[in-house]
Design a protein around this motif. Structure first.
Motif, PDB file in Angstrom:
ATOM      1  N   ALA A  28      -7.188  -6.982  -5.626  1.00 57.37           N
ATOM      2  CA  ALA A  28      -7.746  -7.377  -4.091  1.00 57.37           C
ATOM      3  C   ALA A  28      -6.806  -6.389  -3.023  1.00 57.37           C
ATOM      4  O   ALA A  28      -7.294  -5.776  -2.336  1.00 57.37           O
ATOM      5  CB  ALA A  28      -7.820  -8.602  -3.937  1.00 57.37           C
ATOM      6  N   VAL A  29      -5.530  -6.577  -3.351  1.00 55.94           N
ATOM      7  CA  VAL A  29      -4.400  -5.876  -2.419  1.00 55.94           C
ATOM      8  C   VAL A  29      -4.697  -4.522  -2.337  1.00 55.94           C
ATOM      9  O   VAL A  29      -4.634  -3.842  -1.448  1.00 55.94           O
ATOM     10  CB  VAL A  29      -3.142  -6.289  -2.831  1.00 55.94           C
ATOM     11  N   ARG A  30      -4.864  -3.953  -3.756  1.00 55.95           N
ATOM     12  CA  ARG A  30      -4.988  -2.312  -3.788  1.00 55.95           C
ATOM     13  C   ARG A  30      -6.128  -2.052  -3.075  1.00 55.95           C
ATOM     14  O   ARG A  30      -6.227  -0.865  -2.587  1.00 55.95           O
ATOM     15  CB  ARG A  30      -5.029  -1.969  -5.251  1.00 55.95           C
ATOM     16  N   LEU A  31      -7.464  -2.644  -3.272  1.00 61.62           N
ATOM     17  CA  LEU A  31      -8.627  -2.389  -2.548  1.00 61.62           C
ATOM     18  C   LEU A  31      -8.378  -2.473  -1.231  1.00 61.62           C
ATOM     19  O   LEU A  31      -8.949  -1.495  -0.345  1.00 61.62           O
ATOM     20  CB  LEU A  31      -9.616  -3.457  -3.023  1.00 61.62           C
ATOM     21  N   MET A  32      -7.818  -3.425  -0.526  1.00 58.27           N
ATOM     22  CA  MET A  32      -7.657  -3.578   0.808  1.00 58.27           C
ATOM     23  C   MET A  32      -6.711  -2.554   1.380  1.00 58.27           C
ATOM     24  O   MET A  32      -6.952  -1.734   2.302  1.00 58.27           O
ATOM     25  CB  MET A  32      -6.938  -5.036   1.192  1.00 58.27           C
ATOM     26  N   ALA A  33      -5.703  -2.265   0.449  1.00 60.62           N
ATOM     27  CA  ALA A  33      -4.751  -1.058   0.925  1.00 60.62           C
ATOM     28  C   ALA A  33      -5.734   0.174   0.964  1.00 60.62           C
ATOM     29  O   ALA A  33      -5.263   1.141   1.840  1.00 60.62           O
ATOM     30  CB  ALA A  33      -3.730  -1.038   0.198  1.00 60.62           C
ATOM     31  N   ASP A  34      -6.369   0.516   0.279  1.00 60.57           N
ATOM     32  CA  ASP A  34      -7.141   1.666  -0.063  1.00 60.57           C
ATOM     33  C   ASP A  34      -8.206   1.822   1.083  1.00 60.57           C
ATOM     34  O   ASP A  34      -8.494   2.956   1.560  1.00 60.57           O
ATOM     35  CB  ASP A  34      -8.143   1.931  -1.189  1.00 60.57           C
ATOM     36  N   THR A  35      -8.857   0.881   1.470  1.00 61.34           N
ATOM     37  CA  THR A  35      -9.557   0.827   2.797  1.00 61.34           C
ATOM     38  C   THR A  35      -8.718   0.936   4.161  1.00 61.34           C
ATOM     39  O   THR A  35      -9.350   1.650   5.017  1.00 61.34           O
ATOM     40  CB  THR A  35     -10.665  -0.606   2.694  1.00 61.34           C
ATOM     41  N   VAL A  36      -7.834   0.105   4.328  1.00 64.09           N
ATOM     42  CA  VAL A  36      -7.195   0.130   5.669  1.00 64.09           C
ATOM     43  C   VAL A  36      -5.685   0.482   5.520  1.00 64.09           C
ATOM     44  O   VAL A  36      -4.990   0.600   6.794  1.00 64.09           O
ATOM     45  CB  VAL A  36      -7.667  -1.012   6.497  1.00 64.09           C
ATOM     46  N   GLY A  37      -5.219   0.593   4.578  1.00 64.84           N
ATOM     47  CA  GLY A  37      -3.690   0.671   4.474  1.00 64.84           C
ATOM     48  C   GLY A  37      -3.186   2.061   5.103  1.00 64.84           C
ATOM     49  O   GLY A  37      -3.971   3.077   5.264  1.00 64.84           O
ATOM     50  N   GLY A  38      -2.215   1.634   5.910  1.00 69.73           N
ATOM     51  CA  GLY A  38      -1.232   2.878   6.759  1.00 69.73           C
ATOM     52  C   GLY A  38      -1.867   2.540   8.146  1.00 69.73           C
ATOM     53  O   GLY A  38      -1.327   3.123   8.963  1.00 69.73           O
ATOM     54  N   ARG A  39      -2.878   2.039   8.492  1.00 69.69           N
ATOM     55  CA  ARG A  39      -3.457   1.655   9.834  1.00 69.69           C
ATOM     56  C   ARG A  39      -3.287   0.159  10.208  1.00 69.69           C
ATOM     57  O   ARG A  39      -3.050   0.002  11.064  1.00 69.69           O
ATOM     58  CB  ARG A  39      -5.115   2.064   9.928  1.00 69.69           C
ATOM     59  N   LEU A  40      -3.714  -0.674   9.220  1.00 67.32           N
ATOM     60  CA  LEU A  40      -3.472  -2.092   9.204  1.00 67.32           C
ATOM     61  C   LEU A  40      -2.481  -2.489   8.144  1.00 67.32           C
ATOM     62  O   LEU A  40      -2.237  -1.796   7.092  1.00 67.32           O
ATOM     63  CB  LEU A  40      -4.627  -2.881   8.993  1.00 67.32           C
ATOM     64  N   GLY A  41      -1.582  -3.581   8.520  1.00 67.90           N
ATOM     65  CA  GLY A  41      -0.728  -4.178   7.512  1.00 67.90           C
ATOM     66  C   GLY A  41      -1.930  -4.796   6.426  1.00 67.90           C
ATOM     67  O   GLY A  41      -2.767  -5.307   6.621  1.00 67.90           O
ATOM     68  N   ILE A  42      -1.051  -5.233   5.093  1.00 65.91           N
ATOM     69  CA  ILE A  42      -1.879  -6.225   4.152  1.00 65.91           C
ATOM     70  C   ILE A  42      -0.927  -6.879   3.903  1.00 65.91           C
ATOM     71  O   ILE A  42       0.134  -6.929   3.509  1.00 65.91           O
ATOM     72  CB  ILE A  42      -2.198  -5.095   2.891  1.00 65.91           C
ATOM     73  N   LYS A  43      -1.413  -8.295   3.985  1.00 71.61           N
ATOM     74  CA  LYS A  43      -0.553  -9.591   3.657  1.00 71.61           C
ATOM     75  C   LYS A  43      -1.263 -10.099   2.496  1.00 71.61           C
ATOM     76  O   LYS A  43      -2.461 -10.505   2.391  1.00 71.61           O
ATOM     77  CB  LYS A  43      -0.511 -10.678   4.889  1.00 71.61           C
ATOM     78  N   ALA A  44      -0.208 -10.193   1.446  1.00 71.80           N
ATOM     79  CA  ALA A  44      -0.639 -10.924   0.082  1.00 71.80           C
ATOM     80  C   ALA A  44      -0.377 -12.260   0.239  1.00 71.80           C
ATOM     81  O   ALA A  44       0.965 -12.650   0.423  1.00 71.80           O
ATOM     82  CB  ALA A  44       0.046 -10.176  -1.047  1.00 71.80           C
ATOM     83  N   SER A  45      -1.086 -13.373   0.063  1.00 71.87           N
ATOM     84  CA  SER A  45      -0.894 -14.821   0.110  1.00 71.87           C
ATOM     85  C   SER A  45      -1.596 -15.510  -0.711  1.00 71.87           C
ATOM     86  O   SER A  45      -2.592 -15.407  -0.920  1.00 71.87           O
ATOM     87  CB  SER A  45      -0.855 -15.368   1.570  1.00 71.87           C
ATOM     88  N   GLY A  46      -1.047 -16.703  -1.252  1.00 75.87           N
ATOM     89  CA  GLY A  46      -1.682 -17.491  -2.124  1.00 75.87           C
ATOM     90  C   GLY A  46      -1.246 -17.168  -3.564  1.00 75.87           C
ATOM     91  O   GLY A  46      -1.620 -16.383  -4.211  1.00 75.87           O
ATOM     92  N   GLY A  47      -0.650 -18.429  -4.158  1.00 78.31           N
ATOM     93  CA  GLY A  47      -0.035 -18.435  -5.619  1.00 78.31           C
ATOM     94  C   GLY A  47       1.017 -17.445  -6.047  1.00 78.31           C
ATOM     95  O   GLY A  47       1.126 -16.994  -7.084  1.00 78.31           O
ATOM     96  N   ILE A  48       1.650 -16.731  -5.083  1.00 76.80           N
ATOM     97  CA  ILE A  48       2.742 -15.682  -5.286  1.00 76.80           C
ATOM     98  C   ILE A  48       4.052 -16.675  -5.835  1.00 76.80           C
ATOM     99  O   ILE A  48       4.775 -17.327  -4.960  1.00 76.80           O
ATOM    100  CB  ILE A  48       3.189 -14.801  -4.362  1.00 76.80           C
TER     101      ILE A  48
END
Length: 222
Positions: free
Chosen positions: A170-190
């Motif tokens: 999911a993080v990779r998909l999110m980063a591929d979509t908006v990374g570099g323009r929006l931050g990506i926060k990973a949360s839950g179960g880490i």
């Protein structure tokens, strides 16, 4: 990314040290803030009902529409505005996951816009999409909508959904979509340094952790 490539200080600067348990007491909040300061993390993330707090040297994050996202948009906006008035500098809002699953993306856009307008540009706005509950195509679309609505980050999870929390996919998909323009926060179960490092390698720029000390112990000291 192996854990030994990142230093403890670098990872700490990416952490929102989180206490959102419904049973949290005032003493728990004070202890969380003290631990956050000791660890040198970026922020504490606390329930809005415990604000205001004294947390010198830390950003103060809170949540809106948490954890279900099924609150009216105006309620989320009001909750976020009040939190900012009480000292929050970052707001993590939960979208209406059901609306996203139904393809009602106009409602998702209005939801995020309502909170963005309520807090104006004074704070960092993170949009929790509950990625484990969404198919890939919906994750992509919701991330695009969050960007259109003026969000600063997209965030994987509340940590309360039965479908699960953050994943590398999911993080990779999110980063591929908006990374570099929006931050990506990973949360839950880490829970481990290895999990945190893998999420950072996938594109996470912020981590929501309740076990910050344990995770940081797995990284090399500066």
């Amino acid at each position: 990314m192996p854990a030994d490539v990142l230093t403890r200080r670098e990872v700490a600067a990416m952490i929102d040290h989180t206490l959102l348990a419904p049973e949290a007491t005032a003493a728990d909040v004070a202890a969380t803030i003290a631990e956050a300061r000791e660890l040198g993390v970026h922020a504490v993330c606390l329930s809005p009902s415990v604000l205001p707090v004294q947390a010198p040297g830390l950003a103060v994050a809170t949540v809106a529409g948490f954890p279900s996202g099924k609150h009216h948009s105006l309620v989320k906006g009001t909750e976020a505005r009040l939190a900012v008035q009480q000292g929050a500098t970052e707001v993590d809002m939960v979208i209406d996951v059901g609306a996203a699953l139904a393809g009602d993306f106009d409602s998702v856009l209005i939801d995020i816009l309502t909170v963005r307008e309520a807090v104006e540009d004074r704070v960092v706005l993170k949009v929790i999409i509950e990625s484990a509950a969404l198919p890939d195509t919906t994750i992509v679309e919701v991330c695009r909508i969050a960007e259109r609505a003026g969000a600063d980050f997209v965030k994987t999870s509340t940590g309360f959904h039965p479908s699960g929390g953050a994943s590398v996919h999911a993080v990779r998909l999110m980063a591929d979509t908006v990374g570099g323009r929006l931050g990506i926060k990973a949360s839950g179960g880490i829970r481990t340094a290895e999990e945190a490092a893998a999420l950072i390698a996938a594109g996470a720029t912020r981590l929501g952790l309740s076990r910050s000390r344990t995770v940081l112990a797995g990284f090399t000291a500066d």
